[in-house]
Design a protein around this motif. Sequence first.
Motif, short mmCIF file in Angstrom:
data_model
loop_
_atom_site.label_atom_id
_atom_site.label_comp_id
_atom_site.label_asym_id
_atom_site.label_seq_id
_atom_site.Cartn_x
_atom_site.Cartn_y
_atom_site.Cartn_z
N ASP A 31 25.72 -13.94 -1.51
CA ASP A 31 26.68 -14.99 -1.20
C ASP A 31 27.51 -14.70 0.03
O ASP A 31 28.38 -15.48 0.41
N PHE A 32 27.27 -13.56 0.68
CA PHE A 32 28.05 -13.17 1.85
C PHE A 32 27.12 -12.74 2.99
O PHE A 32 27.18 -11.62 3.47
N PRO A 33 26.24 -13.67 3.42
CA PRO A 33 25.32 -13.31 4.51
C PRO A 33 26.08 -13.16 5.82
O PRO A 33 27.01 -13.90 6.11
N ARG A 34 25.70 -12.19 6.60
CA ARG A 34 26.33 -11.98 7.90
C ARG A 34 25.27 -11.86 9.00
O ARG A 34 25.55 -11.35 10.05
N TRP A 35 24.06 -12.32 8.70
CA TRP A 35 23.00 -12.21 9.69
C TRP A 35 22.28 -13.56 9.78
O TRP A 35 21.91 -14.13 8.77
N ARG B 31 25.73 -3.45 11.26
CA ARG B 31 27.08 -4.01 11.15
C ARG B 31 27.11 -5.26 10.28
O ARG B 31 28.07 -5.50 9.56
N ALA B 32 26.04 -6.05 10.36
CA ALA B 32 25.99 -7.27 9.55
C ALA B 32 25.97 -6.94 8.06
O ALA B 32 26.61 -7.62 7.25
N VAL B 33 25.24 -5.89 7.68
CA VAL B 33 25.21 -5.49 6.27
C VAL B 33 26.58 -4.96 5.85
O VAL B 33 27.07 -5.28 4.76
N TYR B 34 27.19 -4.16 6.71
CA TYR B 34 28.54 -3.66 6.41
C TYR B 34 29.51 -4.83 6.26
O TYR B 34 30.34 -4.84 5.34
N ASP B 35 29.42 -5.82 7.14
CA ASP B 35 30.30 -6.98 7.06
C ASP B 35 30.07 -7.76 5.76
O ASP B 35 31.02 -8.33 5.19
N SER B 36 28.83 -7.77 5.28
CA SER B 36 28.55 -8.41 4.00
C SER B 36 29.26 -7.67 2.87
O SER B 36 29.81 -8.29 1.94
N PRO C 15 34.01 -11.23 11.22
CA PRO C 15 33.60 -12.13 10.14
C PRO C 15 34.78 -12.43 9.21
O PRO C 15 35.70 -11.62 9.08
N PRO C 16 34.78 -13.60 8.57
CA PRO C 16 35.95 -14.01 7.78
C PRO C 16 36.16 -13.15 6.53
O PRO C 16 35.22 -12.74 5.87
N THR C 17 37.44 -12.90 6.25
CA THR C 17 37.88 -12.29 4.99
C THR C 17 39.00 -13.20 4.47
O THR C 17 40.18 -12.87 4.58
#
Length: 317
Positions: A146-150, A183-188, A6-8
């Motif tokens: 503001d940082f959804p990953r799912w 992982r999606a929550v961690y990526d958020s 995911p983007p940073t």
Amino acid sequence: YNPDAPPTPELEAFAEESVVYTQAMAPSSWTTPSVGAILTGKLPSQLGLQHELRRLSTQAEMLPERLQAAGFRTAGVVSNKYASTKWGFNQGYDAFDERPVKRRTAITSDEVTDIAIDLLDSFADEPLFLMAHYVDPHISYNEHEDFPRWEGEYTGDVEIPIHWVALRDHYRRYSDEDWRRVRAVYDSEVGWTDAQVGRLFEHLEQTGRFDDALIIFTHDHGEEFHDHGTIGHGYNLYEPTVGAPLIVHYPRDRGQTGRVDTPVSLLDIVPTVLSLANTDVPNDLIGTNLLGPLPPDRPVFSETDRGGEPVRAVRVG
């Protein structure tokens, strides 16, 4: 590091102006021994940080203490209790702010940046060492609006925020979809913290300090998500827990950018900072100046004994 992650965007822009060390290793896989080693240039076993109840000795000379003696002002802000005054990590600081140290479910990266900016402004006209320690990409895992990953519907049992006890008790029966949700929550969390770190970079740019600053971005440990049948960190020394990001923005007169694939250690940070600060580098440090020759087959060490028995790792090449 991973083009499919995911983007940073803030760190990606920072990396374009920096040197990215692609094969860096942390000295330990949990906070207290790793931060102690990073800020002293010595292995946790040299520091006596080999047990969860051990604190950093006042005899251990930390990087801010060395820089203080060389005429620098020193400031720190921490949000993890395992790097706080309780564990001896306030040594050598003119200002050491622990207000963001809160319960594990708290969201604190924005507060860390706010305090770091205030500290920068407090020492605006003096040579300064600043450490800002963020803890939000860490259990418990929070999802940030503001940082959804799912994307799409989720029908599993993972509840947000994800607490350590729930993860510990249920992870063995998680499905592939459950792990993607974790992982999606961690990526958020990572995306949220990336934005907050970006605010710190932006302030350095707005105040004209970015170009001439030595800025080091790294972490003290990673996380496992059932990679080797385990979760969390601290108990083993596999790549997910000790493989470390290390992105260094050197002062512009050094003209250093690009990627370095030679294995390095986070123990190299202290000798690098002291060298660029024109300060004597002690002979008893294990690390080496990142701007000097980097032997491709130098052994790089990590260690932990959080699981009760000491575990050691060495990487060569």
